[in-house]
Design a protein around this motif. Sequence first.
Motif, PDB file in Angstrom:
ATOM      1  N   VAL A  73       0.202   1.810   9.279  1.00 19.18           N
ATOM      2  CA  VAL A  73      -0.787   2.649   9.958  1.00 19.18           C
ATOM      3  C   VAL A  73      -0.606   4.084   9.482  1.00 19.18           C
ATOM      4  O   VAL A  73       0.488   4.510   9.131  1.00 19.18           O
ATOM      5  N   ASP A  74      -1.687   4.854   9.445  1.00 19.75           N
ATOM      6  CA  ASP A  74      -1.635   6.228   8.963  1.00 19.75           C
ATOM      7  C   ASP A  74      -0.920   7.154   9.938  1.00 19.75           C
ATOM      8  O   ASP A  74      -0.225   8.083   9.531  1.00 19.75           O
ATOM      9  N   ILE A  75      -1.104   6.923  11.232  1.00 17.60           N
ATOM     10  CA  ILE A  75      -0.542   7.828  12.232  1.00 17.60           C
ATOM     11  C   ILE A  75      -0.185   7.035  13.481  1.00 17.60           C
ATOM     12  O   ILE A  75      -0.851   6.055  13.821  1.00 17.60           O
ATOM     13  N   SER A  76       0.897   7.422  14.122  1.00 15.76           N
ATOM     14  CA  SER A  76       1.324   6.787  15.366  1.00 15.76           C
ATOM     15  C   SER A  76       1.903   7.865  16.272  1.00 15.76           C
ATOM     16  O   SER A  76       1.835   9.054  15.961  1.00 15.76           O
ATOM     17  N   ALA A  77       2.518   7.452  17.373  1.00 13.49           N
ATOM     18  CA  ALA A  77       3.104   8.422  18.291  1.00 13.49           C
ATOM     19  C   ALA A  77       4.237   9.203  17.630  1.00 13.49           C
ATOM     20  O   ALA A  77       4.538  10.324  18.029  1.00 13.49           O
ATOM     21  N   ALA A  78       4.864   8.643  16.595  1.00  9.99           N
ATOM     22  CA  ALA A  78       5.966   9.332  15.917  1.00  9.99           C
ATOM     23  C   ALA A  78       5.488  10.483  15.037  1.00  9.99           C
ATOM     24  O   ALA A  78       6.264  11.389  14.739  1.00  9.99           O
ATOM     25  N   SER A  79       4.210  10.477  14.631  1.00 11.27           N
ATOM     26  CA  SER A  79       3.729  11.534  13.742  1.00 11.27           C
ATOM     27  C   SER A  79       2.479  12.247  14.250  1.00 11.27           C
ATOM     28  O   SER A  79       2.014  13.189  13.618  1.00 11.27           O
TER      29      SER A  79
END
Length: 88
Positions: free
Chosen positions: A47-53
């Motif tokens: 995935v391109d973006i998650s809660a970590a980024s």
Amino acid sequence: MRTGIHPEYRTVVFRDAASGALYRTRSTVAATGTIDVDGETLPLVSVDISAASHPFWTGNQRVLDTAGRVERFNQRYARYRGARATEG
């Protein structure tokens, strides 16, 4: 439930492309590859973006220069404002 019409619900691993964080969860999403986690081979979904980024969750939000934008807008359209004031 009817058989054969529902997608397969299984354990998958989501990898954040920006931070490299791994999230193990259950999903029906189609996997793009596999990864070994704790001696177990699981489907991998990038995935391109998650809660970590994500900027909202990490606190690294960008502050926009709104004052500079307003000044540029006023300078750009000052001649129209002056012409309209003399007409009315």
